[in-house]
Design an enzyme around this catalytic site. Structure first.
Site, PDB file in Angstrom:
ATOM      1  N   GLU A   1      -5.955   9.738   9.258  1.00  0.00           N
ATOM      2  CA  GLU A   1      -4.628   9.529   9.856  1.00  0.00           C
ATOM      3  C   GLU A   1      -4.444  10.384  11.114  1.00  0.00           C
ATOM      4  OE1 GLU A   1      -1.345   9.400   7.158  1.00  0.00           O
ATOM      5  OE2 GLU A   1      -2.300   7.821   5.984  1.00  0.00           O
TER       6      GLU A   1
ATOM      7  N   HIS B   1      -8.489   4.065   3.469  1.00  0.00           N
ATOM      8  CA  HIS B   1      -8.769   4.767   4.725  1.00  0.00           C
ATOM      9  C   HIS B   1     -10.255   4.858   5.060  1.00  0.00           C
ATOM     10  CE1 HIS B   1      -4.650   5.871   4.113  1.00  0.00           C
ATOM     11  NE2 HIS B   1      -4.608   6.664   5.173  1.00  0.00           N
TER      12      HIS B   1
ATOM     13  N   ASP C   1       0.862  -1.186   0.000  1.00  0.00           N
ATOM     14  CA  ASP C   1       0.000   0.000   0.000  1.00  0.00           C
ATOM     15  C   ASP C   1       0.899   1.237   0.000  1.00  0.00           C
ATOM     16  OD1 ASP C   1      -2.453   1.528   0.173  1.00  0.00           O
ATOM     17  OD2 ASP C   1      -1.866   1.985   2.224  1.00  0.00           O
ATOM     18  N   SER C   2       0.317   2.360  -0.386  1.00  0.00           N
ATOM     19  CA  SER C   2       1.067   3.618  -0.345  1.00  0.00           C
ATOM     20  C   SER C   2       1.465   3.971   1.095  1.00  0.00           C
ATOM     21  CB  SER C   2       0.212   4.738  -0.946  1.00  0.00           C
ATOM     22  OG  SER C   2      -1.010   4.824  -0.241  1.00  0.00           O
TER      23      SER C   2
ATOM     24  N   CYS D   1     -11.087   3.358  -1.169  1.00  0.00           N
ATOM     25  CA  CYS D   1      -9.840   3.900  -0.624  1.00  0.00           C
ATOM     26  C   CYS D   1      -9.600   3.209   0.706  1.00  0.00           C
ATOM     27  CB  CYS D   1      -9.967   5.414  -0.425  1.00  0.00           C
ATOM     28  SG  CYS D   1      -8.548   6.136   0.418  1.00  0.00           S
TER      29      CYS D   1
ATOM     30  N   CYS E   1      -3.740  -1.141  -2.232  1.00  0.00           N
ATOM     31  CA  CYS E   1      -4.004   0.281  -2.469  1.00  0.00           C
ATOM     32  C   CYS E   1      -4.918   0.449  -3.684  1.00  0.00           C
ATOM     33  CB  CYS E   1      -2.659   0.960  -2.720  1.00  0.00           C
ATOM     34  SG  CYS E   1      -2.737   2.709  -3.038  1.00  0.00           S
TER      35      CYS E   1
HETATM   36  N1  DGL Z   1      -3.982   3.848  -0.113  1.00  0.00           N
HETATM   37  C1  DGL Z   1      -4.620   4.864  -0.934  1.00  0.00           C
HETATM   38  C2  DGL Z   1      -5.824   4.262  -1.664  1.00  0.00           C
HETATM   39  O1  DGL Z   1      -6.380   3.257  -1.257  1.00  0.00           O
HETATM   40  C3  DGL Z   1      -5.035   6.064  -0.113  1.00  0.00           C
HETATM   41  C4  DGL Z   1      -3.887   6.917   0.383  1.00  0.00           C
HETATM   42  C5  DGL Z   1      -3.107   7.576  -0.727  1.00  0.00           C
HETATM   43  O2  DGL Z   1      -3.629   8.463  -1.424  1.00  0.00           O
HETATM   44  O3  DGL Z   1      -1.959   7.182  -0.887  1.00  0.00           O
HETATM   45  O4  DGL Z   1      -6.235   4.798  -2.659  1.00  0.00           O
END
Ligand code: DGL
Length: 277
Positions: free
Chosen positions: A163, A197, A7-8, A195, A71
Site C-alpha cells: 500500500e 496484495h 474486500d477488506s 492475499c 478477500c
Molecule cells: N484483503 C486481505 C486478504 O486478501 C488482505 C488485507 C487485510 O489483511 O485486510 O487477505
C-alpha cells in the site's frame, strides 16, 4: 441486480480487475472496508461481523444478487458461517455469496506437478484450515493416489508495504526472503499468493522461489470460475443486469482508496464513502 465484490480494502481490486476483464457486461459494485482494514490480524468473530455487515450492505442497499468475497481473509475465516447462518435469514434462495478459495483449490491439482504447495497469506488466512481442507478435497478428487503437501507462512507486512508502494524497496526484498525461506526448504513446485496484495509482488516472489516453482495469482482463476458458474447457473445469471456499470464504495474517506486504485486495478476510480455496520 448487480454483482457485489467485497474486500477488506483496496486489495480486492486485483481480483475485480480480472472479473471485469472476463465478464465485462455485468453491473458491478465494489465495496472495500478500508476504514477497518487490515482484517488479516483480527480474530474470526470480528472478521465475521465486519464481513457480514458489508455483504448485508451490498444486498440491502446496492441491490446485489451475488457477492464475491475477493478477500482471502474473509473467505478463509467467515464465508462458511455467512453461508450457513446469515444467508438463510435473507429468505431468498437466489442470493449467493461466493469465496475465492474453492476455485483456487480446484485449480491446484491441475497446476501443481508434484503436489508440493507453498501458501503465503495473512495471519488469519494461515491460521484457518480452509485452504488446507479445500485443497485436500480437490486433490483427492483428481489425483487420489498421489500425496499432496501444503506448507503455509503468514506474510502480514507485505500488506502495508504494497500500500505504501514499496514494491522494489530493499526492506520489501529483505522481508520477502525472510518470509519465503522456511517455505523454500521444502522445495515447493507451486506458490499460492493467498492475499489480495501479493500479486503486486509476484515477480519479486517468483524470483526468490526460483524457476522450478510456479506462482499462482487468484484473480484469473476466480474470474474463469465465476464465468463457468454463471454458465451452469442460468437461474442466477438471468437475474443479473448487464449494463456494464461499475460503482466503487469504501468506508474511509475515499482519497486514499482512489489514489491506490490505479496501482491495484490499472486505472484510477472515484469511490464514494459509505457507512457500513
Ligand atoms: N484483503 C486481505 C486478504 O486478501 C488482505 C488485507 C487485510 O489483511 O485486510 O487477505
Amino acid at each position: 441486480m448487480k454483482i457485489g465484490v467485497f474486500d477488506s480494502g483496496v486489495g480486492g481490486l486485483t481480483v475485480f480487475k480480472y472479473l471485469e476483464d472476463v465478464l465485462p457486461n455485468y453491473d458491478y459494485v465494489y465495496l472495500g472496508d478500508n476504514l477497518r482494514a487490515p482484517y488479516g490480524g483480527r480474530d474470526d468473530q470480528t472478521i465475521y461481523e465486519f464481513t457480514r455487515q458489508a455483504v448485508d450492505y451490498l444486498f440491502q442497499k446496492e441491490n446485489c444478487q451475488l457477492i464475491i468475497l475477493a478477500c482471502n481473509t474473509a473467505s478463509a475465516s467467515a464465508l462458511r458461517r455467512l453461508q450457513q447462518e446469515y444467508l438463510p435469514t435473507l429468505n431468498d434462495p437466489h442470493k449467493r455469496i461466493l469465496g475465492i478459495i474453492i476455485p483456487i483449490a480446484e485449480a491446484v491439482p491441475r497446476l501443481s506437478k508434484k503436489g508440493k504447495i507453498a501458501l503465503i497469506g495473512t495471519k488469519a488466512t494461515v491460521k484457518a484450515a480452509t485452504y488446507d481442507d479445500e485443497i485436500a478435497k480437490a486433490w483427492g478428487a483428481v489425483r487420489p493416489t498421489e500425496k499432496m503437501y501444503l506448507y503455509k507462512e503468514a506474510a502480514p507486512l507485505f500488506v502495508p508495504l504494497v500500500e505504501e508502494g514499496l514494491l522494489e524497496n530493499r526492506a520489501t526484498k529483505f522481508l520477502a526472503r525472510q518470509y519465503l525461506r522456511p517455505l523454500k526448504k521444502y522445495r515447493p513446485d507451486t506458490l499460492l499468493l493467498a492475499c489480495t496484495h501479493y500479486p503486486l509482488l509476484a515477480d519479486l516472489l517468483a524470483g526468490i522461489m526460483g524457476k522450478s516453482c510456479r506462482t499462482i495469482l487468484p484473480g484469473p482463476i476466480v474470474a474463469a470460475s465465476l464465468a463457468e458458474y454463471l454458465q451452469r447457473h442460468t437461474e442466477i445469471d438471468e437475474l443479473l443486469s448487464k449494463g456494464a456499470s461499475r460503482r466503487f464504495l469504501c468506508t474511509a474517506p475515499p482519497q486514499a482508496f482512489n489514489n491506490l486504485s490505479s496501482r491495484f486495478l490499472g486505472y484510477g476510480v472515484a469511490a464514494e464513502q459509505v457507512l457500513v455496520g
